[in-house]
Every structure is written in structure tokens, then in C-alpha cells.
Motif scaffolding. Structure first.
Motif, mmCIF file in Angstrom:
data_model
loop_
_atom_site.group_PDB
_atom_site.id
_atom_site.type_symbol
_atom_site.label_atom_id
_atom_site.label_comp_id
_atom_site.label_asym_id
_atom_site.label_seq_id
_atom_site.Cartn_x
_atom_site.Cartn_y
_atom_site.Cartn_z
ATOM 1 N N LEU A 158 0.813 -1.226 0.000
ATOM 2 C CA LEU A 158 0.000 0.000 0.000
ATOM 3 C C LEU A 158 0.848 1.278 0.000
ATOM 4 O O LEU A 158 0.648 2.181 -0.807
ATOM 5 N N PHE A 159 1.845 1.336 0.881
ATOM 6 C CA PHE A 159 2.596 2.582 1.040
ATOM 7 C C PHE A 159 3.486 2.901 -0.163
ATOM 8 O O PHE A 159 3.639 4.063 -0.526
ATOM 9 N N LEU A 160 4.075 1.860 -0.772
ATOM 10 C CA LEU A 160 4.983 2.117 -1.900
ATOM 11 C C LEU A 160 4.255 2.168 -3.237
ATOM 12 O O LEU A 160 4.778 2.688 -4.216
ATOM 13 N N ASP A 161 3.048 1.611 -3.286
ATOM 14 C CA ASP A 161 2.304 1.644 -4.549
ATOM 15 C C ASP A 161 1.318 2.806 -4.597
ATOM 16 O O ASP A 161 1.274 3.547 -5.576
ATOM 17 N N MET A 162 0.571 2.991 -3.532
ATOM 18 C CA MET A 162 -0.540 3.963 -3.547
ATOM 19 C C MET A 162 -0.203 5.231 -2.776
ATOM 20 O O MET A 162 -0.240 6.338 -3.331
ATOM 21 N N THR A 163 0.164 5.088 -1.502
ATOM 22 C CA THR A 163 0.417 6.277 -0.671
ATOM 23 C C THR A 163 1.633 7.051 -1.160
ATOM 24 O O THR A 163 1.793 8.229 -0.818
ATOM 25 N N TRP A 199 -1.825 -4.159 3.514
ATOM 26 C CA TRP A 199 -2.955 -3.513 4.165
ATOM 27 C C TRP A 199 -3.800 -2.808 3.117
ATOM 28 O O TRP A 199 -3.303 -2.479 2.028
ATOM 29 N N ASP A 200 -5.074 -2.560 3.436
ATOM 30 C CA ASP A 200 -5.922 -1.838 2.472
ATOM 31 C C ASP A 200 -6.442 -0.512 3.018
ATOM 32 O O ASP A 200 -7.111 0.252 2.306
ATOM 33 N N THR A 201 -6.161 -0.229 4.286
ATOM 34 C CA THR A 201 -6.665 0.995 4.917
ATOM 35 C C THR A 201 -5.559 1.556 5.805
ATOM 36 O O THR A 201 -4.929 0.783 6.537
ATOM 37 N N ALA A 202 -5.324 2.864 5.727
ATOM 38 C CA ALA A 202 -4.228 3.436 6.537
ATOM 39 C C ALA A 202 -4.519 4.878 6.912
ATOM 40 O O ALA A 202 -5.204 5.604 6.185
ATOM 41 N N VAL A 203 -3.996 5.250 8.072
ATOM 42 C CA VAL A 203 -3.970 6.659 8.483
ATOM 43 C C VAL A 203 -2.525 6.974 8.865
ATOM 44 O O VAL A 203 -1.922 6.250 9.655
ATOM 45 N N VAL A 204 -1.993 8.040 8.256
ATOM 46 C CA VAL A 204 -0.579 8.372 8.447
ATOM 47 C C VAL A 204 -0.471 9.796 8.994
ATOM 48 O O VAL A 204 -1.133 10.710 8.484
ATOM 49 N N THR A 205 0.341 9.967 10.019
ATOM 50 C CA THR A 205 0.647 11.313 10.537
ATOM 51 C C THR A 205 2.080 11.667 10.141
ATOM 52 O O THR A 205 2.982 10.851 10.320
ATOM 53 N N LEU A 206 2.246 12.864 9.596
ATOM 54 C CA LEU A 206 3.567 13.297 9.136
ATOM 55 C C LEU A 206 4.017 14.522 9.915
ATOM 56 O O LEU A 206 3.192 15.366 10.285
ATOM 57 N N ASP A 217 -5.149 9.882 4.733
ATOM 58 C CA ASP A 217 -5.924 8.660 4.953
ATOM 59 C C ASP A 217 -6.181 7.973 3.632
ATOM 60 O O ASP A 217 -6.469 8.623 2.634
ATOM 61 N N ASN A 218 -5.972 6.671 3.644
ATOM 62 C CA ASN A 218 -6.080 5.851 2.431
ATOM 63 C C ASN A 218 -7.068 4.713 2.621
ATOM 64 O O ASN A 218 -7.142 4.128 3.703
ATOM 65 N N SER A 219 -7.779 4.401 1.534
ATOM 66 C CA SER A 219 -8.522 3.142 1.478
ATOM 67 C C SER A 219 -8.410 2.602 0.067
ATOM 68 O O SER A 219 -8.352 3.378 -0.887
ATOM 69 N N ARG A 220 -8.369 1.306 -0.068
ATOM 70 C CA ARG A 220 -8.353 0.683 -1.395
ATOM 71 C C ARG A 220 -9.763 0.578 -1.966
ATOM 72 O O ARG A 220 -9.934 0.140 -3.088
ATOM 73 N N VAL A 303 11.451 6.470 0.779
ATOM 74 C CA VAL A 303 11.935 6.409 2.167
ATOM 75 C C VAL A 303 10.764 6.645 3.137
ATOM 76 O O VAL A 303 10.629 5.941 4.146
ATOM 77 N N ILE A 304 9.898 7.599 2.811
ATOM 78 C CA ILE A 304 8.745 7.851 3.701
ATOM 79 C C ILE A 304 7.848 6.601 3.730
ATOM 80 O O ILE A 304 7.326 6.209 4.774
ATOM 81 N N GLY A 305 7.677 5.954 2.562
ATOM 82 C CA GLY A 305 6.863 4.731 2.492
ATOM 83 C C GLY A 305 7.461 3.618 3.333
ATOM 84 O O GLY A 305 6.732 2.922 4.062
ATOM 85 N N LEU A 306 8.768 3.456 3.263
ATOM 86 C CA LEU A 306 9.435 2.421 4.074
ATOM 87 C C LEU A 306 9.298 2.752 5.565
ATOM 88 O O LEU A 306 9.078 1.874 6.395
ATOM 89 N N ALA A 307 9.419 4.047 5.887
ATOM 90 C CA ALA A 307 9.280 4.474 7.285
ATOM 91 C C ALA A 307 7.854 4.228 7.787
ATOM 92 O O ALA A 307 7.650 3.812 8.934
ATOM 93 N N ALA A 308 6.859 4.450 6.910
ATOM 94 C CA ALA A 308 5.460 4.228 7.300
ATOM 95 C C ALA A 308 5.218 2.742 7.587
ATOM 96 O O ALA A 308 4.577 2.383 8.593
#
Ligand SMILES: NC(=O)c1ccc[n+]([C@@H]2O[C@H](COP(=O)([O-])OP(=O)(O)OC[C@H]3O[C@@H](n4cnc5c(N)ncnc54)[C@H](O)[C@@H]3O)[C@@H](O)[C@H]2O)c1
Length: 328
Positions: A158-163, A199-206, A217-220, A303-308
Motif C-alpha cells: 500500500l505505502f509504496l504503490d498507492m500512498t 494492508w488496504d486501509t491506513a492513516v498516516v501522521t507526518l 488517509d487511504n482506502s483501497r 523512504v517515507i513509504g518504508l518508514a510508514a
């Protein structure tokens, strides 16, 4: 993506001449080249690179082929536009970047959302100072439906493909790099994501270097279509853009107020951004100006995706410096 870029280069970017197309699948090659009347066709990328009249290539193959094809193209002294992400491995992106620099060639990455007229306007307003100091960047990014299982397994997650698009957009809108990520992610849409270790749903704080904060916020799966909204709130005001719809009608009746659903997916929603990003690449190559989205931008989004992902797995905030020291 290749079809979108071919269509734009063939019909909507007069500054570029489309010399040839390449695809390892013969039927795909025949279909695309036939549709746009392109006589020069190659089933092998290396053979296409031998043509001296090709100055630049657009690489739109699956992400796990980018590293090899980008390096081949640079070795053949072609400028490169490559779809996102360049590669999930930090060292490989650094190597591609170094090879491009050493040869004085342009290497641009396809973060198309920067070229969406709405989002570009938000960036312009933030940059102008009209909302003062940015305090909070909010991004909602939800796909209309999950991709097929095969795609999920090869997607990088999810993080490296979509987010990854949202990570790039967040830093771009804030005008500041991300320094820390705190993410939560889960499977609420389809157990196929769990089977694939995704995962298919995420909430990320930056947290950004300039002190601002961000949420993504992401959803597939958004049953009402492709939900793509951004907002930047600052010390002097706020700028926001909503979804694009096929028309602007508003129907009022006994039940309520109704309008059109958001445009269904990226091909429809970001049509103009794809043309504008390729136009920007062509102009940068022709004028020998820096490209507007660099390998470094791709690297930082990765890098942000890997960190997430690390943050979700370890259930803690993760500093960007834990994964990348800026090449020092
Ligand atoms: N910017 C965006 O909005 C966006 C949207 C979707 C996909 N993407 C990116 O675009 C890239 C392609 O994704 P897609 O969904 O179009 O993939 P796809 O699988 O639909 O198409 C890839 C094409 O590349 C061809 N191909 C594979 N290896 C090749 C090689 N070595 N030489 C020549 N042709 C080769 C395949 O035959 C296929 O036709 C990915 O990196 C993806 O992350 C970007």
C-alpha cells in the motif's frame, strides 16, 4: 500508463516527435502502435536504444523492471522519463541518479499529481504566502476498488504503490521535507490484502522539517468512486480542493441534494496531469533545464513509504533519519 503517455506524445504535445514504441508483448505493441499509426516498433528495448534519432525515452513498464531499463537507457545516452517509483531500494535510486548526473542526462519521475491543475493551484497559493505559515496538510486518497491479487502481490504494498503519491504531494504542498512518520494500517476491505502481507486501509501522521504536520488517509475501496482531496491550513487561512466530477449539476428533491459522483479512477481524474507532466519533461529536455520531479523526489517518497511500513510494524513513530541519512 504507457498507453496514456503514447496518446499524449502522439497527439497532444506538438513539441515532441514520437519516433518509436516498444513492448515485449507483440499483441500489445501492435495494438498501441496501430492505434497511433507509429511505424517504428520494437519488441526489445535494447534494440530501440540503438537508434540515434531517439533523444529521450519514457519507461512505463512494471516497477521491478525500472532499475535495469533506466540504466540501459542512460548508458545509451538517452534522457529518461520513468514512471513512479524508480525503485523501492534506496541504493538503486541513488545509482540511477548518479548515472544520470555523470552523463549530464535528465531523469524525471512520474509524480503526475504535482501537475494536476487543482493541486498545482494549491501549491501556488501556499508558496505565495496567502495562507501564511502552513500548519496542517490534509490528504484524502481512496481508490474506487482494490486491484487484482496478482497486482497486489507485485505492487510493493500500500505505502509504496498507492500512498507514495500522497507522500510526494504532502512534501510538495507543505514546501518542506518530511522528518517523521507515524502510521497505522489494517485490512478492512478484502482479506486478499492480508494473504499478500499487505494492508488496504491506513492513516498516516507526518511531521515536516518546517514544523508543520500532515495527515493522509487511504482506502483501497471507496464505493462512491476515486476520492482525491487536499487541504492546507495555515496561520492566515486555508486552501482546499475537492473531487473532480463529470459535471457540476446539483439536483434537489424530496429526498435530498444530489450531485455527480467523483470521476471514477486515475485515468479520468488525472488526464490533464499526465499531459502536463510529459510536456514539462519535453520542455526541460529541449531547453536543458532541470526536470521538475527528480530521482531524489522519488527516493524521498520511497523512504517515507518504508518508514510508514516500519511504523505500522513496530507501532511507533519513525524518523526519516533512521532509514536515510541524506546520502552522507
Ligand atoms: N502515475 C500514475 O498515476 C500511475 C498509475 C498506474 C501505474 N503507474 C506506474 O506505471 C508503471 C506501469 O504500470 P501499468 O499499470 O501500466 O503496468 P502494465 O502491466 O499494465 O503495463 C506494463 C507494460 O510494459 C510491458 N513490458 C514489461 N516489461 C517490458 C520490457 N522489459 N520492455 C518493454 N515492455 C515491457 C508489458 O508487456 C506491458 O504492456 C508502474 O511502475 C506503475 O507503478 C503509475
Amino acid at each position: 500508463m504507457g498507453k496514456i503517455h503514447v496518446a499524449n506524445l502522439a497527439t497532444r504535445i506538438p513539441e515532441a516527435e514520437l519516433v518509436a514504441v516498444c513492448d515485449i508483448l507483440p499483441e500489445e505493441l501492435a495494438r498501441v502502435a496501430g492505434k497511433f499509426n507509429i511505424a517504428v516498433r520494437f519488441p526489445e528495448f535494447t534494440r530501440m536504444l540503438e537508434r540515434p534519432d531517439i533523444e529521450a525515452v519514457a519507461i512505463c513498464t512494471p516497477s521491478n523492471t525500472h532499475y535495469q531499463l533506466v540504466l540501459e537507457a542512460l548508458a545509451a545516452r538517452k534522457h529518461v522519463f520513468c514512471e513512479k517509483p524508480l525503485d523501492p531500494a534506496i541504493e538503486k535510486v541513488e545509482e540511477m541518479n548518479a548515472q544520470a548526473r555523470a552523463r549530464g542526462l535528465h531523469l524525471m519521475v512520474g509524480f503526475n499529481r504535482r501537475f494536476d491543475p487543482n493541486f498545482a493551484k494549491v501549491r501556488e497559493i501556499v508558496k505565495s504566502g496567502a495562507i501564511g505559515e502552513p500548519h496542517v496538510v490534509r490528504i484524502t486518497s481512496r481508490d474506487p476498488a482494490p486491484p487484482p491479487e496478482q497486482f497486489i502481490r507485485a505492487s510493493g504494498g500500500l505505502f509504496l504503490d498507492m500512498t507514495i503519491h500522497d507522500f510526494d504531494m504532502a512534501s510538495y504542498l507543505a514546501g518542506s521535507p518530511v522528518t517523521e512518520v507515524y502510521a497505522r494500517a489494517t485490512v478492512l476491505v478484502d482479506p486478499v490484502f492480508e494473504r499478500a502481507g499487505d494492508w488496504d486501509t491506513a492513516v498516516v501522521t507526518l511531521t515536516f522539517a518546517n514544523g508543520a504536520m500532515g495527515t493522509i488517509d487511504n482506502s483501497r475501496q471507496a464505493v462512491y468512486g476515486y476520492d482525491q482531496r487536499v487541504e492546507v491550513f495555515g496561520s492566515k487561512g486555508m486552501v482546499t480542493v475537492g473531487n473532480n466530477t463529470p459535471d457540476n449539476h446539483i439536483l434537489l428533491d424530496r429526498v435530498g441534494v444530489h450531485s455527480a459522483l467523483p470521476l471514477n479512477f486515475f485515468m479520468e481524474r488525472y488526464t490533464e496531469s499526465y499531459r502536463r507532466e510529459m510536456q514539462a519533461f519535453v520542455e526541460a529536455v529541449k531547453a536543458n533545464r532541470p526536470v521538475p520531479v527528480t530521482a531524489y523526489d522519488s527516493l524521498m517518497a520511497v523512504v517515507i513509504g518504508l518508514a510508514a511500513a516500519k511504523s505500522v510494524r513496530e507501532n511507533r513513530p519513525v524518523k526519516i533519519s533512521e532509514l536515510y541519512d541524506g546520502g552522507n
